[in-house]
Design an enzyme around this catalytic site. Structure first.
Site, PDB file in Angstrom:
ATOM      1  N   ASP A 235       3.098  -4.539   8.067  1.00 57.99           N
ATOM      2  CA  ASP A 235       1.913  -3.703   7.906  1.00 57.99           C
ATOM      3  C   ASP A 235       0.715  -4.642   8.039  1.00 57.99           C
ATOM      4  OD1 ASP A 235      -0.340  -2.514   6.901  1.00 57.99           O
ATOM      5  OD2 ASP A 235       0.606  -1.712   5.100  1.00 57.99           O
TER       6      ASP A 235
ATOM      7  N   HIS B 293       0.874  -1.176   0.000  1.00 61.41           N
ATOM      8  CA  HIS B 293       0.000   0.000   0.000  1.00 61.41           C
ATOM      9  C   HIS B 293       0.913   1.227   0.000  1.00 61.41           C
ATOM     10  CE1 HIS B 293      -2.791   2.931   1.843  1.00 61.41           C
ATOM     11  NE2 HIS B 293      -3.772   2.119   1.511  1.00 61.41           N
TER      12      HIS B 293
ATOM     13  N   LYS C 202     -10.434  -0.719  10.508  1.00 62.62           N
ATOM     14  CA  LYS C 202     -10.604  -1.918   9.673  1.00 62.62           C
ATOM     15  C   LYS C 202     -10.987  -3.135  10.526  1.00 62.62           C
ATOM     16  CE  LYS C 202      -7.320  -0.307   6.245  1.00 62.62           C
ATOM     17  NZ  LYS C 202      -7.997   0.160   5.036  1.00 62.62           N
TER      18      LYS C 202
ATOM     19  N   CYS D 246      -4.706   2.301  -3.698  1.00 65.77           N
ATOM     20  CA  CYS D 246      -3.481   2.843  -3.081  1.00 65.77           C
ATOM     21  C   CYS D 246      -2.306   1.898  -3.275  1.00 65.77           C
ATOM     22  CB  CYS D 246      -3.680   3.146  -1.598  1.00 65.77           C
ATOM     23  SG  CYS D 246      -4.907   4.400  -1.280  1.00 65.77           S
TER      24      CYS D 246
ATOM     25  N   GLN E  42      -4.494  -5.119   6.977  1.00 69.07           N
ATOM     26  CA  GLN E  42      -5.481  -6.067   6.447  1.00 69.07           C
ATOM     27  C   GLN E  42      -5.464  -7.406   7.183  1.00 69.07           C
ATOM     28  OE1 GLN E  42      -7.797  -5.307   4.358  1.00 69.07           O
ATOM     29  NE2 GLN E  42      -7.008  -3.309   3.771  1.00 69.07           N
TER      30      GLN E  42
HETATM   31  N1  PMP Z   1      -1.691  -0.739   4.624  1.00 75.75           N
HETATM   32  C1  PMP Z   1      -2.659  -1.486   4.085  1.00 75.75           C
HETATM   33  C2  PMP Z   1      -2.329  -2.865   3.613  1.00 75.75           C
HETATM   34  C3  PMP Z   1      -3.951  -0.976   3.970  1.00 75.75           C
HETATM   35  O1  PMP Z   1      -4.913  -1.728   3.429  1.00 75.75           O
HETATM   36  C4  PMP Z   1      -4.218   0.331   4.444  1.00 75.75           C
HETATM   37  C5  PMP Z   1      -5.610   0.928   4.331  1.00 75.75           C
HETATM   38  N2  PMP Z   1      -6.222   0.721   3.099  1.00 75.75           N
HETATM   39  C6  PMP Z   1      -3.175   1.052   5.007  1.00 75.75           C
HETATM   40  C7  PMP Z   1      -1.926   0.495   5.083  1.00 75.75           C
HETATM   41  C8  PMP Z   1      -3.383   2.429   5.552  1.00 75.75           C
HETATM   42  O2  PMP Z   1      -4.252   2.385   6.637  1.00 75.75           O
HETATM   43  P1  PMP Z   1      -4.842   3.726   7.269  1.00 75.75           P
HETATM   44  O3  PMP Z   1      -5.377   4.538   6.110  1.00 75.75           O
HETATM   45  O4  PMP Z   1      -5.904   3.269   8.187  1.00 75.75           O
HETATM   46  O5  PMP Z   1      -3.721   4.423   7.951  1.00 75.75           O
END
Ligand code: PMP
Length: 426
Positions: free
Chosen positions: A220, A143, A246, A384, A223
């Site tokens: 990270d 991401h 999430k 993203c 998910q």
């Molecule tokens: N890493 C991953 C794998 C994600 O799916 C996301 C959110 N889509 C993020 C980081 C960023 O998370 P947040 O916007 O809640 O900071």
């Protein structure tokens, strides 16, 4: 202002999980008030859980209760209300500790979310250590939140970003990873589960390989935390990041787990109230962990809500949630593959309940708009993860991401919508 926290009532996460059979999976959606609405007069089928999840009543009520009865600033008031607020906030930290099986509560830092957690590690851990020519290793599946913070710190220090390639099915090439690990590698930062493909990375193996060379690893877990049980001690990861929103908790809150020894030697990320033990114009002494990293008034209600979300997840049992979501994943995958011309992007052997797909005949945005009219909410775009889209030579995918509260009925509604897509686009 007092910053010492001496009397914390501990409320660790005590597992109260049901067995798989005890949970009525078809009716758990009753716990989520938002899911009961209609969109364009159709029952809502919310299939964008990888973007954010819906909130159970228990979380909504906990936050309301906090603001109605307990709201005060934490760690500073010597009066009943502030002590209650502090207690609620710190009890959530203990729940997170239990949820991740961290060794110490000091290893749990409340942040805004995964993004802030990764930026904190980039600036406080990596930046002081990096020298020109050093390397940070990430994967092709990251991401943007796990790419851009490293690009920023590389630009600040002269270090380089190296990228682990993946196969056409969306799996990390472990041989290439082994070769990329070198005496220049200062950190490996990888997703536990890919938000765009659903691939579950072989993180245990990858951590062991990195540690053999003394290289720390950040996962990270944005998910992963909502879908699979995470044990940071068993994984032996050095940092773990996830977002409350999430995992059925409120937005604006998240967690950075870090090994005590690393967090202890890292400088603060931000300065301000609460992160200090003593300030004079000549010198400031920083607070102990984890408060050194929690400058300013924190998102108290957010942490309290996250605690309630973790209790809710625990009442169902993450192992049961994983099993239910695998059932839904199989059901939805089979259904979608019956659509002529549909190609799933991301067919890793180990996958979470995320299905990215493209259609020869229709753009993902068109698919999503048509499904919306049927009350079916899915995501379309680059998720993203633009470099990942480039890897597959596509600008975007349509993405169905399932949570345990979804049902086979939601997937049937998705398929009704897909029939409309086919009728319109051939
Ligand atoms: N890493 C991953 C794998 C994600 O799916 C996301 C959110 N889509 C993020 C980081 C960023 O998370 P947040 O916007 O809640 O900071």
């Amino acid at each position: 202002m007092t910053t010492s926290i001496t009397t914390i009532v501990r409320d660790p996460l005590v597992s109260t999980s049901a067995t798989y059979e005890q949970v009525n999976w078809r009716s758990v959606w009753n716990d989520f008030p938002l899911l009961k609405q209609r969109v364009y007069s159709k029952p809502l089928a919310y299939l964008d859980n990888a973007a954010t999840s819906q909130k159970p009543r228990a979380v909504i009520e906990k936050i309301e209760h906090y603001y109605r009865y307990d709201n005060a600033n934490v760690h500073r008031g010597v009066y009943a209300l502030s002590e209650r607020a502090t207690q609620a906030y710190e009890a959530s930290r203990d729940k997170v500790k239990g949820f991740l099986n961290a060794a110490r509560r000091e290893e749990i830092v409340f942040v805004r979310g995964t993004t802030e957690a990764i930026n904190l590690v980039a600036q406080s851990f990596a930046r002081p250590r990096l020298k020109p020519g050093d390397e940070i290793l990430i994967s092709t599946m990251e991401h943007h939140s796990n790419i851009v913070p490293w690009q920023i710190v590389c630009a600040q220090t002269g270090a380089h970003l190296k990228v682990i390639p993946i196969t056409d099915s969306g799996e990390v090439k472990l041989d290439a990873y082994r070769q990329l690990l070198s005496n220049r590698t200062r950190l490996v930062a990888i997703a536990h589960i890919s938000n765009a493909l659903g691939s579950i990375l072989p993180v245990q193996e990858m951590i062991t390989m990195a540690h053999t060379q003394g290289i720390p690893v950040l996962l990270d877990g944005a998910q992963a935390a909502p879908h699979i049980a995470v044990d940071v001690q068993a994984l032996d990861c050095d940092f773990y990041a996830f977002s409350s929103h999430k995992i059925y908790g409120p937005t604006g809150t998240g967690v950075l787990y870090g090994k005590y020894s690393y967090l202890d030697e890292m400088p603060p990320y931000q300065g301000g109230g609460d992160m200090i033990s003593q300030v004079s114009f000549e010198q400031t002494l920083y607070n102990t962990l984890p408060y050194k990293f929690e400058a300013g008034t924190p998102n108290i209600a957010g942490a309290v809500g996250l605690g309630a979300a973790l209790d809710y997840v625990d009442s169902l049992g993450l192992v049961n949630i994983t099993r239910r979501e695998q059932e839904l994943l199989e059901y939805a995958t089979e259904a979608l593959l019956s659509v002529k011309g549909l190609r799933i992007i991301g067919t890793a052997k180990h996958k979470a309940s995320i299905i990215s797909f493209v259609l020869d005949s229709a753009h993902p945005h068109d698919i999503s708009s048509i499904l919306d009219r049927e009350g079916v909410a899915i995501r379309a775009g680059h998720h993203c993860a633009m470099p990942l889209m480039d890897r597959f030579g596509i600008p975007a995918t349509a993405r169905v991401s399932l949570a345990f509260y979804n049902s086979e009925d939601d997937i049937e509604r998705l398929m009704v919508g897909m029939k409309h897509v086919q009728a319109l686009f051939g």
